[in-house]
Design a protein around this motif. Structure first.
Motif, PDB file in Angstrom:
ATOM      1  N   SER A  25       2.344  10.335   1.378  1.00 51.23           N
ATOM      2  CA  SER A  25       1.775  11.528   2.005  1.00 51.23           C
ATOM      3  C   SER A  25       1.845  12.721   1.069  1.00 51.23           C
ATOM      4  CB  SER A  25       2.524  11.841   3.308  1.00 51.23           C
ATOM      5  OG  SER A  25       2.344  10.803   4.257  1.00 51.23           O
ATOM      6  N   LEU A  26       2.949  12.860   0.390  1.00 58.00           N
ATOM      7  CA  LEU A  26       3.101  13.965  -0.550  1.00 58.00           C
ATOM      8  C   LEU A  26       2.036  13.900  -1.635  1.00 58.00           C
ATOM      9  CD1 LEU A  26       5.067  16.360  -1.033  1.00 58.00           C
ATOM     10  CD2 LEU A  26       6.411  14.834  -2.467  1.00 58.00           C
ATOM     11  N   ALA A  27       1.751  12.685  -2.106  1.00 58.28           N
ATOM     12  CA  ALA A  27       0.761  12.515  -3.177  1.00 58.28           C
ATOM     13  C   ALA A  27      -0.662  12.391  -2.657  1.00 58.28           C
ATOM     14  CB  ALA A  27       1.118  11.274  -3.994  1.00 58.28           C
ATOM     15  N   GLY A  28      -0.820  12.193  -1.346  1.00 58.18           N
ATOM     16  CA  GLY A  28      -2.151  12.015  -0.788  1.00 58.18           C
ATOM     17  C   GLY A  28      -2.772  10.694  -1.204  1.00 58.18           C
ATOM     18  N   MET A  29      -1.940   9.652  -1.255  1.00 62.21           N
ATOM     19  CA  MET A  29      -2.397   8.335  -1.713  1.00 62.21           C
ATOM     20  C   MET A  29      -1.958   7.284  -0.698  1.00 62.21           C
ATOM     21  SD  MET A  29      -1.126   8.661  -5.678  1.00 62.21           S
ATOM     22  CE  MET A  29      -1.631   6.981  -6.070  1.00 62.21           C
ATOM     23  N   PRO A  30      -2.619   6.123  -0.680  1.00 63.44           N
ATOM     24  CA  PRO A  30      -2.165   5.022   0.178  1.00 63.44           C
ATOM     25  C   PRO A  30      -0.809   4.497  -0.294  1.00 63.44           C
ATOM     26  CG  PRO A  30      -4.428   4.686  -0.537  1.00 63.44           C
ATOM     27  CD  PRO A  30      -3.889   5.805  -1.365  1.00 63.44           C
ATOM     28  N   VAL A  31      -0.032   3.974   0.633  1.00 70.30           N
ATOM     29  CA  VAL A  31       1.305   3.474   0.298  1.00 70.30           C
ATOM     30  C   VAL A  31       1.235   2.357  -0.729  1.00 70.30           C
ATOM     31  CG1 VAL A  31       3.364   2.349   1.234  1.00 70.30           C
ATOM     32  CG2 VAL A  31       2.231   4.131   2.543  1.00 70.30           C
ATOM     33  N   ARG A  32       0.223   1.489  -0.605  1.00 68.30           N
ATOM     34  CA  ARG A  32       0.134   0.356  -1.528  1.00 68.30           C
ATOM     35  C   ARG A  32      -0.052   0.815  -2.963  1.00 68.30           C
ATOM     36  NH1 ARG A  32      -5.224  -0.165  -2.600  1.00 68.30           N
ATOM     37  NH2 ARG A  32      -6.678   0.749  -1.071  1.00 68.30           N
ATOM     38  N   GLN A  33      -0.648   1.998  -3.145  1.00 64.44           N
ATOM     39  CA  GLN A  33      -0.817   2.514  -4.496  1.00 64.44           C
ATOM     40  C   GLN A  33       0.421   3.257  -4.984  1.00 64.44           C
ATOM     41  OE1 GLN A  33      -4.381   4.868  -4.815  1.00 64.44           O
ATOM     42  NE2 GLN A  33      -5.699   3.293  -3.906  1.00 64.44           N
ATOM     43  N   VAL A  34       1.217   3.740  -4.063  1.00 54.03           N
ATOM     44  CA  VAL A  34       2.398   4.515  -4.450  1.00 54.03           C
ATOM     45  C   VAL A  34       3.579   3.618  -4.806  1.00 54.03           C
ATOM     46  CG1 VAL A  34       4.182   6.044  -3.493  1.00 54.03           C
ATOM     47  CG2 VAL A  34       1.776   6.618  -3.244  1.00 54.03           C
ATOM     48  N   ARG A  35       3.684   2.467  -4.179  1.00 51.95           N
ATOM     49  CA  ARG A  35       4.854   1.612  -4.407  1.00 51.95           C
ATOM     50  C   ARG A  35       5.037   1.268  -5.890  1.00 51.95           C
ATOM     51  NH1 ARG A  35       7.110   0.127   0.325  1.00 51.95           N
ATOM     52  NH2 ARG A  35       5.760   0.002   2.186  1.00 51.95           N
ATOM     53  N   PRO A  36       4.000   0.856  -6.614  1.00 50.60           N
ATOM     54  CA  PRO A  36       4.200   0.580  -8.046  1.00 50.60           C
ATOM     55  C   PRO A  36       4.647   1.814  -8.824  1.00 50.60           C
ATOM     56  CG  PRO A  36       2.126  -0.357  -7.273  1.00 50.60           C
ATOM     57  CD  PRO A  36       2.630   0.538  -6.188  1.00 50.60           C
ATOM     58  N   LEU A  37       4.177   2.986  -8.412  1.00 48.40           N
ATOM     59  CA  LEU A  37       4.569   4.208  -9.105  1.00 48.40           C
ATOM     60  C   LEU A  37       6.059   4.500  -8.884  1.00 48.40           C
ATOM     61  CD1 LEU A  37       1.518   6.504  -8.203  1.00 48.40           C
ATOM     62  CD2 LEU A  37       1.699   4.734  -9.973  1.00 48.40           C
ATOM     63  N   LEU A  38       6.517   4.286  -7.673  1.00 46.10           N
ATOM     64  CA  LEU A  38       7.943   4.469  -7.394  1.00 46.10           C
ATOM     65  C   LEU A  38       8.779   3.477  -8.180  1.00 46.10           C
ATOM     66  CD1 LEU A  38       7.758   4.970  -3.516  1.00 46.10           C
ATOM     67  CD2 LEU A  38       8.389   6.711  -5.194  1.00 46.10           C
TER      68      LEU A  38
END
Length: 1013
Positions: free
Chosen positions: A633-646
């Motif tokens: 939500s903070l990044a305004g992206m879907p969770v599936r796209q954020v998990r690899p970044l984390l």
């Protein structure tokens, strides 16, 4: 006494044995004090479990002599032991005279014959002359054949007291001695002897839970006045009078000890058993008043004073004593001190893996231990570890705390004060409340205000040996309210500040922490990368150590980079560090952390573009940690796209996955991320990201609250912005888990929303958190959140929202016992709702007022407000409200003793609630119906209603209501004479009440204690 080194070995075994024996919670709590006397006590308890081979090992570990080993083994009866128990003689004089063999009552014959045995029994081991026997049996006019009659009675009693008794012959139960007779019974065969033994040991025992336990068991030997129902001459005999006086002395001593340990309900149970037998004893009345007040029954305590005062005036023509008047005055002023039984918190975080070096610092800390552990010291021992960010202060403090934790048997407390967190440090009052929570202070007993909370905290630690770790303090002022006030405790404080004020004023021992030495820094890298890899490139290792300024945090990040990229040489990593040299402006100048920015920037520049953007935005999050959904939500992206970044950030050691699915920054990394965001991200992005974050928490909180309270009247929601991820909350269990994990973050989010001008988010977040904070007992947090909501609603100028916020503040005030403040806000809410014509708001407020009045004991007022709410719900056609109000009216009728009326209203409520499928309401109404049936004597109907309610509360995960229903189910079983079922229900209730830290646990302990013996 058992050898000291054997206690730890046998403690758990003895606890399991006691549990099998069905002993009380207090008896279980004293299991560590293993002694031969303890073993002898246990053998008198009825045990239905098979003999355990481990008991022989227990006896050997205790170093018991052969007779005592056999005594312990005999404590758990096998077939032979049970057969012997069937022939066991037990005489009881502490109440009506009773003699039993093998569980069957012995017919003692005519009254004079019974009185003769009673006279012998109240003087065990003493020779009672024939003249004394004649005087007690016949007074001034004995028959001419009185001596032969005495001989006849003795002969008949010997036969009736089991002619086959072994190893003594019947003639030796009542023995002829000199010119009279003596009763020859062992301590476990006569309740008076057992009482005297337990009382003597309990009064000789040092102040402890063990002493309370012994005195409690002594008092449980009594079933009423000595020889109740016997002749007046016998009941007035000096031996009977002496036993009654000893009972009073023991009860008063027990009441004092129980009050100091917070066992108020147990004290109430014991004193209420004694009070009818001592109606004019002012000391007993005073102690009972204290116990009632400590149990939350202040009105009953004050009523008792009135009753005793009237009785003294009518029967003796005297005024109450100074003690009784002083107790009455202290209760009126609410000065009675409630001290809960002391828990042993274990709050230390996990030790840092691979800790190395700091030998001299550890030795310096070790040197403080003998002083800290001395109870004769004059002050609490404080150690202040100071140093720059990332130098390893926390690692040292936690590592050493784990090393010495066993030296502080009363537990360890830990708090991260986040002194230099961008979101601000933890306020001292919040930290103190956290410690009070850990020390099991119930929410409704939590005092208001930092000074009062700190005073209670110091009181709870008085006389205890506790290790307190205050991590990452900003300054001395943040620390002072968290310092214990008595010797025996050790406090470790870590801070970037030197805490000179703490050293000067409180005598803290400074332990400055500098950079690692070159060898220590090399050992740190070797521990993470392997000695062979370090030895292969010594020059590169030296360059890395120099580039990292020998700062542990920087070295750990570099080591992580090297470990995840084994193909890259250490020389190449050293070169990258040299190229990236710079410095965080916040740590410029002579601070060695200047070079940390080089490490951070090097790691940051290695990130992908999307990961770098996420890293920057994470610096805007105000909480201590966050989930992947919040990051998305903070990044305004879907969770599936954020998990690899984390995952990339975790691999780079720029983020830590401190628990599965939860990610956290080191505070220095957070500052670096926020700095990068301010320098790099456009203003529009920096404004949109926090708004999306607020939407994430607000709408997920909505979803979770809907699971906890599905029939709650909804408010108009603020729509979520695009690209906001709302977490799925599928059931009540998931809702509770989500709120529990996000509790601290939600509080920070509301504060940020209020301070940044997001007023609509502020009051709506408070609304969404209400059910959770209320049901979980986080009432002080609830009060703080509702205060922010009220201010936000006023700024918005929405009178409906303001009225609802007033009601929320009032509910929170009522929960923390500030009833005057609650009344002010309730009536302000009623005024506002009335002005805008919101009848539903008025109805809800009257229903809340009913609950508060019921809590205060104003039952007629409670019934009035419940009826008012019912009328308003009906007028507005609000069926859910009407149904719940019908149950409320029924409940308060029951509280007023009007049980038939209660059943009438509850029946209507049940039909309507079942029609609309309001399962929580159905469960609550079934509980009310069971309560009414119980008091009408219909125990079968009561049990059925309670069991149905119990199933529904359990299915809903409503543990607080489950505990209450279990308690009342036990009451119904008890009234029906089903003592084992009552015990099982109360035990289950006690487990829940203790886990929820609710004061009703004391009452249930008292009920259970009343069943034992």
């Amino acid at each position: 006494m058992a050898p000291q080194n054997a206690e730890a070995t046998v403690g758990s075994l003895l606890r399991r044995y006691r549990l099998a024996a069905g002993l009380s919670q207090q008896e279980l709590a004293t299991g560590a004090a293993v002694s031969v006397r303890t073993i002898r006590d246990i053998e008198h308890e009825r045990v239905d479990t098979p003999r355990a081979p481990s008991l022989r090992r227990l006896a050997e570990a205790l170093g018991l002599a052969a007779p005592d080993r056999e005594r312990l083994l005999a404590a758990v009866p096998g077939p032979r032991a049970e057969a012997a128990a069937d022939r066991h003689l037990r005489a009881e004089v502490l109440g009506p005279l009773s003699v039993r063999t093998g569980g069957s009552a012995v017919d003692l014959g005519p009254a004079p014959q019974r009185d003769l045995l009673a006279l012998l029994a109240i003087q065990p081991g003493r020779v009672v002359s024939r003249d004394e026997i004649v005087d007690v049996l016949w007074g001034d006019q004995p028959p001419k054949t009185c001596l032969s009659m005495v001989q006849t009675y003795v002969g008949r009693l010997r036969v009736r007291l089991d002619p086959d008794r072994e190893p003594r012959s019947p003639g030796k139960v009542i023995r002829l001695a000199g010119d009279g007779y003596t009763l020859d019974l062992a301590a476990d065969e006569l309740d008076l002897a057992r009482f005297s033994d337990l009382a003597e040991r309990g009064t000789a025992e040092p102040y402890s839970a063990a002493a309370v336990d012994l005195l409690d068991r002594a008092l449980r030997c009594w079933r009423g006045p000595v020889l109740a129902g016997a002749s007046p001459r016998l009941r007035s005999h000096p031996a009977a009078v002496a036993a009654a006086r000893q009972r009073v002395r023991v009860a008063l001593a027990y009441a004092d000890l129980a009050a100091d340990l917070g066992l108020h309900a147990a004290a109430v149970a014991r004193l209420q058993e004694l009070a009818p037998d001592e109606p004019l004893h002012e000391g007993v009345a005073a102690k009972l008043m204290v116990a009632l007040a400590g149990s939350g029954e202040r009105a009953a305590a004050l009523s008792l004073f009135t009753e005793v005062s009237r009785r003294l005036a009518d029967d003796l023509g005297v005024e109450p004593s100074a003690e009784l008047r002083d107790t009455h005055l202290r209760i009126l002023r609410q000065e009675q001190v409630v001290r809960p039984a002391a828990p042993r918190p274990r709050q230390l975080p996990a030790a840092v893996p691979g800790f190395t070096g700091r030998t001299s610092h550890l030795e310096r800390l070790d040197a403080l231990l003998p002083v800290a552990r001395s109870p004769q010291g004059t002050a609490v021992m404080i150690t202040a570890i100071d140093g720059t960010a990332g130098v390893g202060k926390t690692a040292l403090a936690v590592h050493w705390a784990h090393r010495v934790a066993d030296r502080f048997p009363d537990g360890q407390l830990y708090v991260n004060l986040r002194g230099f967190d961008p979101a601000g440090p933890v306020p001292p009052d919040e930290a103190v409340r956290g410690f009070l929570d850990a020390l099991h202070v119930p929410a409704q007993r939590m005092p208001v205000g930092l000074d009062a909370q700190a005073a209670l905290y110091r009181s709870l630690l008085a006389g205890r040996r506790m290790l307190v770790v205050l991590d990452n303090a900003r300054d001395a002022d943040q620390v002072r309210p968290l310092l214990p006030g008595s010797p025996g405790c050790l406090v470790i404080v870590t801070s970037r500040d030197q805490l000179a004020g703490l050293v000067a004023a409180e005598g803290a021992h400074p332990v400055p922490l500098d950079l690692l030495g070159p060898a220590e820094a090399g050992n740190l890298l070797a521990g993470r990368l392997g000695a062979d890899r370090i030895a292969a490139e010594p020059a590169a290792v030296a360059a890395i150590v120099e580039a990292c300024a020998r700062l542990p945090l920087a070295l750990v990040i570099v080591a992580a980079r090297a470990a995840t990229c084994p193909g890259i040489s250490l020389a190449r990593l050293a070169e990258e560090l040299r190229e990236a040299r710079g410095g965080l402006d916040a740590f410029s100048g002579t601070d060695p952390a200047t070079d940390v920015r080089a490490v951070f920037s090097w790691s940051y520049r290695a990130l992908s573009e999307a990961t770098a953007r996420l890293f920057r935005l994470l610096g805007l999050h105000p909480g201590a940690d966050l989930t992947a959904s919040a990051a998305a939500s903070l990044a305004g992206m879907p969770v599936r796209q954020v998990r690899p970044l984390l995952a990339e950030l975790v691999r780079a050691r720029l983020l830590a996955e401190q628990a599965p699915g939860r990610f956290a920054f080191h505070d220095l990394l957070r500052a670096y991320a926020a700095e990068l965001s301010a320098e790099t991200d456009p203003d529009a992005e920096r404004q949109a990201a926090p708004h999306r974050l607020l939407d994430h928490y607000l709408h997920t909180a909505y979803a979770a609250d809907a699971q906890l309270n599905p029939h709650r009247d909804q408010i108009t929601r603020t729509p979520a912005r695009p690209s906001v991820t709302i977490e799925e909350v599928g059931d009540q269990g998931q809702a509770l888990a989500w709120f529990g994990a996000e509790h601290a973050t939600l509080l920070a989010i509301v504060e940020c929303a209020a301070s940044d001008g997001y007023d609509t988010h502020t009051w709506q977040m408070a609304w969404a958190m209400t059910t959770y904070l209320d049901r979980q007992g986080h009432w002080h947090d609830w009060l703080g959140v509702q205060d922010l909501a009220l201010r936000a609603a006023r700024r918005l100028g929405n009178r409906s929202d303001e009225a609802d916020a007033h009601r929320g503040v009032a509910r929170a005030y009522a929960r923390v016992g500030r009833f005057v403040d609650a009344h002010v806000h309730y009536w302000r809410a009623l005024d506002l709702f009335g002005e805008i014509g919101d009848r539903l708001g008025e109805a809800n407020t009257h229903r809340n007022l009913a609950f508060m009045c019921g809590t205060q004991g104003h039952r007629r007022d409670a019934l009035y407000h419940a009826r008012k709410a019912l009328d308003l719900y009906r007028a507005g056609g609000h069926r859910v409200g009407e149904a719940n109000a019908l149950n409320n009216v029924g409940w308060y009728h029951a509280q007023n003793g009007e049980f038939r009326e209660a059943l009438e209203y509850c029946a209507k409520a049940l039909a309507l609630l079942q029609e609309i499928d309001h399962r929580p309401g159905v469960a609550a109404t079934l509980d009310s119906i069971g309560y009414a049936h119980h008091h009408l004597g219909n125990q079968c109907a009561a049990v059925g209603s309670f069991q149905r309610a119990l199933e529904m509360f359990r299915a809903a995960g409503d543990r607080s209501h489950e505990a209450g229903t279990l308690t009342r189910l036990g009451d119904a079983h008890h009234a029906a004479g089903k003592l084992e079922q009552a015990r099982n229900a109360w035990r289950q209730a006690l487990v829940l009440l203790e886990e929820l830290d609710l004061p009703e646990a004391d009452e249930v302990r008292g009920k259970l204690a009343g069943l034992v013996g």
